[in-house]
Design an enzyme around this catalytic site. Structure first.
Site, short mmCIF file in Angstrom:
data_model
loop_
_atom_site.label_atom_id
_atom_site.label_comp_id
_atom_site.label_asym_id
_atom_site.label_seq_id
_atom_site.Cartn_x
_atom_site.Cartn_y
_atom_site.Cartn_z
N THR A 153 -0.02 -15.82 2.81
CA THR A 153 1.31 -15.60 3.37
C THR A 153 1.88 -14.33 2.74
OG1 THR A 153 1.77 -17.90 3.90
CG2 THR A 153 3.67 -16.51 3.49
N TYR A 172 -7.63 -23.35 -8.72
CA TYR A 172 -6.38 -23.65 -8.03
C TYR A 172 -6.73 -24.14 -6.64
CZ TYR A 172 -1.71 -22.69 -6.10
OH TYR A 172 -0.47 -22.77 -5.51
N ARG A 192 0.86 -1.16 0.00
CA ARG A 192 0.00 0.00 0.00
C ARG A 192 0.90 1.21 0.00
NH1 ARG A 192 -2.33 1.87 5.48
NH2 ARG A 192 -3.70 3.33 4.46
N SER A 193 0.46 2.27 -0.65
CA SER A 193 1.38 3.39 -0.86
C SER A 193 1.84 4.00 0.46
CB SER A 193 0.77 4.41 -1.80
OG SER A 193 0.36 5.56 -1.14
N GLU A 229 5.20 -11.78 2.26
CA GLU A 229 6.66 -11.67 2.34
C GLU A 229 6.98 -10.20 2.57
OE1 GLU A 229 5.40 -14.66 -0.72
OE2 GLU A 229 6.40 -12.89 -1.52
N GLY A 279 4.58 1.68 1.41
CA GLY A 279 5.62 1.71 0.39
C GLY A 279 6.46 2.97 0.56
N ARG A 280 5.79 4.06 0.92
CA ARG A 280 6.49 5.33 1.16
C ARG A 280 7.41 5.24 2.38
NH1 ARG A 280 2.98 9.76 -1.45
NH2 ARG A 280 1.44 8.43 -2.44
#
Lengths: 192, 175
Positions: free
Chosen positions: B116, B148, B90-91, B118, B94-95
């Site tokens: 899961t 799947y 999410r920004s 990472e 991320g910021r």
């Protein structure tokens, strides 16, 4: 569905995509190339705590370039103002930049529909690299949404320059962690 | 085509998208914000040997060390038997330099579980239990669907790589 370069041009002319300034030579087959603005932001807080406002400095990238060392993380910004009320933008690195080991976003590539402003690049270098203002660094692609559109009206709307994280706003009403909201104002409905 | 926030909400009501628990305030214009659970797996490397350590994220937060990989899981059960998914950061985080998913963001149609995650951060970063940490988007499929239902989709806890397990078995067999 992803827009082709020709369709991006068409939608820019129809004012349904904002790319400003716009330069036809930056169009690619499926995207538009973004250039790096001349300001960058570096956090000065030792530990970044999303519940608190981080300390930072904003500086200018000199014309002679700025060296990023491996492991460096700064925020940059696009010269261009980008956005759309009709399509969903997604940000990518230019492959030439990625081949030099530079991330331009930290897995947050998705832009909300209705968000219009400078893109904040999350620059993370895995190798030493020199960056220059005005260089081609990223690209933006546009995707067709499905469903009723509610436009973005969040905390980064109308960004100019590199915008630091405002995650702390999500923690405002934090008495119990589970009451945290997305920190977003209610999106405003538009007819499509 | 990517689903808008209001379409995600509609599909949740219809049952074609599972988001549980679902919270209106976590809906974005074209994605849904998910939370991290309260558990982490940390890898400690000694003499080229990897040891996994389970951590309960305390209420006051846990500081992730930069350039290290951690595994966690989503708090919500997320999935769809109709749409493909992309689970990303999410920004807002991320910021702050937090990678979510190490370039494996694609969620296959048919998997419904706690994903899961990472995590890799560029600077020391504090995480809190149940904080909103990333976003998931839903995409329309083109073509007939084979669901799947293998691999990791049956797991609801942070699950280490099968390759790792295979390697360990291989090592044991060699001994």
């Amino acid at each position: 569905m992803i827009l082709t370069g020709n369709e991006i041009l068409k939608q820019v002319n129809l004012n349904r995509i904002v790319i400003y300034p716009f330069n036809k030579t930056n169009l690619t087959t499926n995207s538009y190339d973004l250039t790096l603005g001349d300001k960058y932001l570096r956090y000065t807080s030792k530990i970044l705590d999303p519940a608190k406002k981080a300390k930072y400095i904003i500086k200018k990238i000199p014309k002679s370039g700025l060296i990023l060392h491996s492991g460096d993380f700064i925020l940059g910004h696009s010269v261009e103002k980008i956005g759309s009320k009709k399509f969903v933008p997604i940000i990518h690195a230019k492959s030439s930049i990625a081949r030099l080991g530079l991330f331009v976003h930290v897995t947050a590539d998705l832009i909300d529909i209705g968000s219009i402003g400078n893109i904040t690049f999350q620059l993370y270098a895995t190798l030493p690299i020199k960056i220059y203002p005005g260089m081609l660094i990223g690209q933006v692609s546009f995707w067709v949404p499905y469903g009723k559109v509610l436009l973005y009206n969040g905390k980064y709307q109308g960004s100019v320059g590199p915008k630091p994280s405002q995650a702390y706003k999500d923690f405002n009403q934090q008495n119990s962690t589970m009451s945290m909201t997305g920190g977003r104002s209610q999106p405003q409905a538009i007819s499509t | 085509m990517i689903l808008t926030g209001s379409e995600i909400k509609k599909q949740v009501k219809k049952g074609d998208i599972i988001i549980s628990p679902f919270n209106d305030s976590q809906v974005n214009p074209n994605s849904y914000n998910y939370r991290i659970s309260n558990k982490l797996i940390e890898f400690r490397i000694k003499n080229d040997r990897k040891k996994t350590i389970k951590i309960n994220i305390p209420k006051k937060g846990y500081i992730l060390k930069p350039h290290k990989t951690y595994l966690a899981s989503t708090f919500e059960i997320l999935g769809s038997s109709k749409y493909a998914m992309s689970l990303i950061g999410r920004s807002s985080l991320g910021r702050l330099g937090l990678f979510l998913q190490v370039s494996a963001n694609l969620g296959h149609t048919g998997s419904v579980h706690r994903w899961t995650l990472e995590l890799v951060c560029a600077k020391p970063l504090k995480v809190y239990p149940h904080m909103i940490i990333g976003q998931i988007s839903f995409w329309k499929n083109f073509g007939s669907i084979t669901h799947y239902n293998e691999g990791y989709s049956k797991f609801n806890i942070p699950t280490i790589s099968y390759l790792e397990k295979e390697r360990r078995n291989h090592d044991i067999n060699r001994k």
